[in-house]
Design a protein around this motif. Structure first.
Motif, PDB file in Angstrom:
ATOM      1  N   THR A  34       0.849  -1.161   0.036  1.00 54.02           N
ATOM      2  CA  THR A  34      -0.073   0.026  -0.073  1.00 54.02           C
ATOM      3  C   THR A  34       1.087   1.329  -0.106  1.00 54.02           C
ATOM      4  OG1 THR A  34      -0.291  -0.079   2.410  1.00 54.02           O
ATOM      5  CG2 THR A  34      -1.871  -1.211   1.210  1.00 54.02           C
ATOM      6  N   THR A  35       2.015   1.196  -0.300  1.00 50.74           N
ATOM      7  CA  THR A  35       3.072   2.248  -0.659  1.00 50.74           C
ATOM      8  C   THR A  35       2.861   2.738  -2.083  1.00 50.74           C
ATOM      9  OG1 THR A  35       4.568   1.495   1.005  1.00 50.74           O
ATOM     10  CG2 THR A  35       5.419   2.944  -0.555  1.00 50.74           C
ATOM     11  N   PHE A  36       2.500   4.087  -2.217  1.00 50.98           N
ATOM     12  CA  PHE A  36       2.468   4.633  -3.505  1.00 50.98           C
ATOM     13  C   PHE A  36       3.466   4.854  -4.065  1.00 50.98           C
ATOM     14  CE2 PHE A  36      -1.401   5.729  -0.967  1.00 50.98           C
ATOM     15  CZ  PHE A  36      -2.576   5.835  -1.900  1.00 50.98           C
ATOM     16  N   GLY A  37       3.446   4.573  -5.606  1.00 49.63           N
ATOM     17  CA  GLY A  37       4.503   4.867  -6.564  1.00 49.63           C
ATOM     18  C   GLY A  37       4.274   6.041  -7.029  1.00 49.63           C
ATOM     19  N   ARG A  38       3.651   6.321  -7.759  1.00 47.43           N
ATOM     20  CA  ARG A  38       3.361   7.620  -8.651  1.00 47.43           C
ATOM     21  C   ARG A  38       2.386   8.409  -7.813  1.00 47.43           C
ATOM     22  NH1 ARG A  38       0.657   7.787 -13.379  1.00 47.43           N
ATOM     23  NH2 ARG A  38       1.602   9.872 -13.854  1.00 47.43           N
TER      24      ARG A  38
ATOM     25  N   SER B 268     -13.887   3.271  -6.978  1.00 41.92           N
ATOM     26  CA  SER B 268     -13.625   4.616  -7.841  1.00 41.92           C
ATOM     27  C   SER B 268     -14.985   5.485  -8.034  1.00 41.92           C
ATOM     28  CB  SER B 268     -13.048   4.107  -9.043  1.00 41.92           C
ATOM     29  OG  SER B 268     -12.287   3.020  -9.166  1.00 41.92           O
TER      30      SER B 268
ATOM     31  N   VAL C  83      -8.456  12.662 -15.087  1.00 35.85           N
ATOM     32  CA  VAL C  83      -9.777  12.645 -14.375  1.00 35.85           C
ATOM     33  C   VAL C  83      -9.622  13.034 -13.050  1.00 35.85           C
ATOM     34  CG1 VAL C  83     -11.779  11.135 -14.149  1.00 35.85           C
ATOM     35  CG2 VAL C  83      -9.764  10.386 -15.546  1.00 35.85           C
TER      36      VAL C  83
ATOM     37  N   TYR D 172     -10.952  12.419  -9.226  1.00 36.62           N
ATOM     38  CA  TYR D 172     -11.620  10.954  -8.824  1.00 36.62           C
ATOM     39  C   TYR D 172     -10.979  10.818  -7.199  1.00 36.62           C
ATOM     40  CZ  TYR D 172      -6.756   9.233  -9.143  1.00 36.62           C
ATOM     41  OH  TYR D 172      -5.234   9.191  -8.948  1.00 36.62           O
TER      42      TYR D 172
ATOM     43  N   SER E   8     -10.589   7.532  -4.901  1.00 33.95           N
ATOM     44  CA  SER E   8     -10.581   6.149  -4.961  1.00 33.95           C
ATOM     45  C   SER E   8     -10.121   5.092  -3.714  1.00 33.95           C
ATOM     46  CB  SER E   8     -10.046   5.528  -6.238  1.00 33.95           C
ATOM     47  OG  SER E   8      -8.686   6.105  -6.115  1.00 33.95           O
ATOM     48  N   ALA E   9     -10.453   3.975  -3.546  1.00 33.31           N
ATOM     49  CA  ALA E   9     -10.014   3.424  -2.324  1.00 33.31           C
ATOM     50  C   ALA E   9      -9.484   1.917  -2.828  1.00 33.31           C
ATOM     51  CB  ALA E   9     -11.158   3.139  -1.341  1.00 33.31           C
ATOM     52  N   MET E  10      -8.606   1.416  -2.235  1.00 36.00           N
ATOM     53  CA  MET E  10      -8.042   0.252  -2.695  1.00 36.00           C
ATOM     54  C   MET E  10      -7.786  -0.691  -1.399  1.00 36.00           C
ATOM     55  SD  MET E  10      -4.847  -0.983  -5.156  1.00 36.00           S
ATOM     56  CE  MET E  10      -5.288   0.294  -6.515  1.00 36.00           C
TER      57      MET E  10
ATOM     58  N   TYR F 191      -6.887  -4.161   0.320  1.00 32.50           N
ATOM     59  CA  TYR F 191      -6.064  -6.019   0.045  1.00 32.50           C
ATOM     60  C   TYR F 191      -6.586  -6.509   1.416  1.00 32.50           C
ATOM     61  CZ  TYR F 191      -2.795  -3.953  -3.360  1.00 32.50           C
ATOM     62  OH  TYR F 191      -2.158  -3.410  -4.560  1.00 32.50           O
TER      63      TYR F 191
ATOM     64  N   SER G 234      -5.695   1.849   1.182  1.00 30.79           N
ATOM     65  CA  SER G 234      -5.223   3.305   0.717  1.00 30.79           C
ATOM     66  C   SER G 234      -6.320   3.868  -0.090  1.00 30.79           C
ATOM     67  CB  SER G 234      -3.950   2.956  -0.203  1.00 30.79           C
ATOM     68  OG  SER G 234      -4.232   2.110  -1.349  1.00 30.79           O
ATOM     69  N   SER G 235      -6.114   5.276  -0.107  1.00 31.98           N
ATOM     70  CA  SER G 235      -7.163   5.994  -0.753  1.00 31.98           C
ATOM     71  C   SER G 235      -6.280   7.097  -1.627  1.00 31.98           C
ATOM     72  CB  SER G 235      -8.021   6.989   0.160  1.00 31.98           C
ATOM     73  OG  SER G 235      -8.544   6.087   1.158  1.00 31.98           O
TER      74      SER G 235
HETATM   75  C1  LIG Z   1     -11.122   6.783 -11.955  1.00 31.71           C
HETATM   76  C2  LIG Z   1      -9.837   6.745 -12.017  1.00 31.71           C
HETATM   77  C3  LIG Z   1      -8.997   6.921 -13.517  1.00 31.71           C
HETATM   78  C4  LIG Z   1      -7.645   6.654 -13.504  1.00 31.71           C
HETATM   79  N1  LIG Z   1      -7.214   6.778 -14.691  1.00 31.71           N
HETATM   80  C5  LIG Z   1      -5.882   6.510 -14.769  1.00 31.71           C
HETATM   81  C6  LIG Z   1      -5.161   6.631 -16.060  1.00 31.71           C
HETATM   82  O1  LIG Z   1      -5.585   6.702 -17.017  1.00 31.71           O
HETATM   83  N2  LIG Z   1      -3.732   6.416 -16.173  1.00 31.71           N
HETATM   84  C7  LIG Z   1      -3.063   6.266 -14.761  1.00 31.71           C
HETATM   85  O2  LIG Z   1      -1.797   5.928 -14.862  1.00 31.71           O
HETATM   86  N3  LIG Z   1      -3.815   6.243 -13.830  1.00 31.71           N
HETATM   87  C8  LIG Z   1      -4.947   6.640 -13.636  1.00 31.71           C
HETATM   88  N4  LIG Z   1      -5.557   6.556 -12.303  1.00 31.71           N
HETATM   89  C9  LIG Z   1      -4.851   6.209 -11.357  1.00 31.71           C
HETATM   90  C10 LIG Z   1      -4.433   4.868 -11.046  1.00 31.71           C
HETATM   91  O3  LIG Z   1      -5.665   4.240 -10.200  1.00 31.71           O
HETATM   92  C11 LIG Z   1      -3.256   4.553 -10.446  1.00 31.71           C
HETATM   93  O4  LIG Z   1      -3.279   5.115  -8.909  1.00 31.71           O
HETATM   94  C12 LIG Z   1      -1.883   4.906 -10.873  1.00 31.71           C
HETATM   95  O5  LIG Z   1      -1.960   4.551 -12.456  1.00 31.71           O
HETATM   96  C13 LIG Z   1      -0.793   4.324 -10.389  1.00 31.71           C
HETATM   97  O6  LIG Z   1      -0.679   3.081 -10.305  1.00 31.71           O
HETATM   98  P1  LIG Z   1       0.636   2.049 -10.254  1.00 31.71           P
HETATM   99  O7  LIG Z   1       0.400   0.673 -10.886  1.00 31.71           O
HETATM  100  O8  LIG Z   1       1.818   2.852 -10.456  1.00 31.71           O
HETATM  101  O9  LIG Z   1       0.309   1.965  -8.691  1.00 31.71           O
HETATM  102  P2  LIG Z   1       1.218   2.138  -7.472  1.00 31.71           P
HETATM  103  O10 LIG Z   1       1.189   3.828  -7.186  1.00 31.71           O
HETATM  104  O11 LIG Z   1       2.560   1.493  -7.392  1.00 31.71           O
HETATM  105  O12 LIG Z   1       0.535   1.355  -6.137  1.00 31.71           O
HETATM  106  C14 LIG Z   1       0.884   1.012  -5.164  1.00 31.71           C
HETATM  107  C15 LIG Z   1      -0.136   1.116  -4.130  1.00 31.71           C
HETATM  108  O13 LIG Z   1      -0.654   2.506  -3.975  1.00 31.71           O
HETATM  109  C16 LIG Z   1      -2.120   2.328  -3.692  1.00 31.71           C
HETATM  110  N5  LIG Z   1      -2.687   2.974  -4.786  1.00 31.71           N
HETATM  111  C17 LIG Z   1      -2.193   3.197  -6.196  1.00 31.71           C
HETATM  112  N6  LIG Z   1      -3.421   3.836  -6.970  1.00 31.71           N
HETATM  113  C18 LIG Z   1      -4.425   3.748  -6.176  1.00 31.71           C
HETATM  114  C19 LIG Z   1      -5.597   4.343  -6.246  1.00 31.71           C
HETATM  115  N7  LIG Z   1      -6.058   4.798  -7.252  1.00 31.71           N
HETATM  116  N8  LIG Z   1      -6.662   4.401  -5.289  1.00 31.71           N
HETATM  117  C20 LIG Z   1      -6.020   3.881  -3.799  1.00 31.71           C
HETATM  118  N9  LIG Z   1      -4.848   3.473  -3.699  1.00 31.71           N
HETATM  119  C21 LIG Z   1      -4.122   3.354  -4.736  1.00 31.71           C
HETATM  120  C22 LIG Z   1      -2.351   1.007  -3.581  1.00 31.71           C
HETATM  121  O14 LIG Z   1      -2.222   0.554  -2.246  1.00 31.71           O
HETATM  122  C23 LIG Z   1      -1.312   0.061  -4.407  1.00 31.71           C
HETATM  123  O15 LIG Z   1      -0.991  -1.075  -3.929  1.00 31.71           O
HETATM  124  C24 LIG Z   1      -6.843   6.447 -12.422  1.00 31.71           C
HETATM  125  C25 LIG Z   1      -7.408   6.586 -11.120  1.00 31.71           C
HETATM  126  C26 LIG Z   1      -8.893   6.496 -11.005  1.00 31.71           C
HETATM  127  C27 LIG Z   1      -9.705   6.143  -9.441  1.00 31.71           C
END
Ligand SMILES: Cc1cc2nc3c(=O)[nH]c(=O)nc-3n(C[C@H](O)[C@H](O)[C@H](O)COP(=O)(O)OP(=O)(O)OC[C@H]3O[C@@H](n4cnc5c(N)ncnc54)[C@H](O)[C@@H]3O)c2cc1C
Length: 229
Positions: A10-14, A85, A101, A103, A105-107, A109, A162-163
């Motif tokens: 649940t550590t955010f990347g981007r 979402s 977008v 938004y 969102s909640a994830m 695990y 995470s949110s």
């Molecule tokens: C409606 C909607 C549309 C989106 N559209 C796009 C898109 O087109 N392109 C794009 O790149 N991204 C989009 N995103 C954001 C996307 O959900 C991811 O957050 C983002 O792509 C980073 O993904 P990652 O694989 O690098 O995850 P990482 O950041 O590596 O994820 C690591 C951890 O961070 C947390 N996390 C990551 N994303 C979310 C999240 N959205 N909500 C809650 N916890 C999270 C989780 O715990 C996850 O295990 C969108 C989100 C929403 C809600």
């Protein structure tokens, strides 16, 4: 504790600045949503299933037919990932690249658990029913023993979650593209309840109950507001 423990997954990347582990925000996003998607690995391949859900404290409940393959698998106690979402707006930028977008969102695990205790099953079904339409559990006929037996209920603890929230304008507002003669901004999106449609098969005319008519025109995420008045 107001913060959930952050784990490796649940550590955010981007865009770390958009994410968090605040319990209240997580609950608010879950309560504002209508459906979730839960992902499981079935026979070695991913399967993502849209479904309704409900929350009771720090537990999320999913339910479905005993014939549901995905729920049956989840009932065996497996790792699942659930997301909710809410799409709040289209972010229209000058350049296609910067489109986005807004938004919330909640994830979540966790390891799913089959709910077999009769009392907990009722709590779960109430949570799911009232999540979708607050007040409906007290209004509608309760499930019979046979119906309960035909329903699978899965619990998922809200421990590892995470949110993430994006709530801002186009990303090219401070770059060279700002001077292009192209409109940019945010187009908000809201999902509203419409006008109730009576079941034409009803044996007799019945007034729409207040907890349903009170929702007309409201944003779906505000569905609890009439009860709080
Ligand atoms: C409606 C909607 C549309 C989106 N559209 C796009 C898109 O087109 N392109 C794009 O790149 N991204 C989009 N995103 C954001 C996307 O959900 C991811 O957050 C983002 O792509 C980073 O993904 P990652 O694989 O690098 O995850 P990482 O950041 O590596 O994820 C690591 C951890 O961070 C947390 N996390 C990551 N994303 C979310 C999240 N959205 N909500 C809650 N916890 C999270 C989780 O715990 C996850 O295990 C969108 C989100 C929403 C809600």
């Amino acid at each position: 504790v107001s913060q959930l423990t952050q784990t490796a997954r649940t550590t955010f990347g981007r865009h770390r600045e958009r994410g968090g582990h605040d319990r209240e925000l997580l609950h608010a996003i879950l309560d504002a949503g209508t459906i979730c998607h839960f992902g499981i690995v079935m026979d070695g391949a991913p399967m993502v299933v849209p479904t309704v859900y409900g929350r009771d404290g720090d537990t999320v409940y999913l339910h479905g037919s005993v014939a549901s393959r995905s729920l049956m698998a989840a009932g065996g106690g497996i790792d699942i990932c659930m997301t909710v979402s809410l799409v709040d707006g289209l972010v229209l930028a000058r350049s296609v690249f910067e489109h986005s977008v807004n938004y919330r969102s909640a994830m979540v695990y966790g390891r799913s658990r089959l709910v077999s205790d009769a009392a907990e099953k009722l709590i779960a079904l109430r949570a799911v029913t009232d999540h979708v339409c607050p007040g409906q559990w007290d209004y509608a006929r309760r499930p019979s023993k046979k119906e309960l037996a035909a329903t699978t209920v899965i619990a998922l603890p809200l421990l590892e979650a995470s949110s993430k929230v994006r709530d801002s304008g186009p990303g090219d507002s401070d770059g060279p593209d700002r001077d292009l003669p192209i409109w940019a901004g945010v187009l908000p999106i809201r999902t509203l309840f419409g006008t109730p449609i009576d079941d034409p098969a009803a044996a007799r005319p019945i007034d729409t109950p207040a907890h349903v008519s009170g929702l007309v025109g409201l944003a779906t995420e505000d569905r609890r507001a009439p009860l709080q008045r």
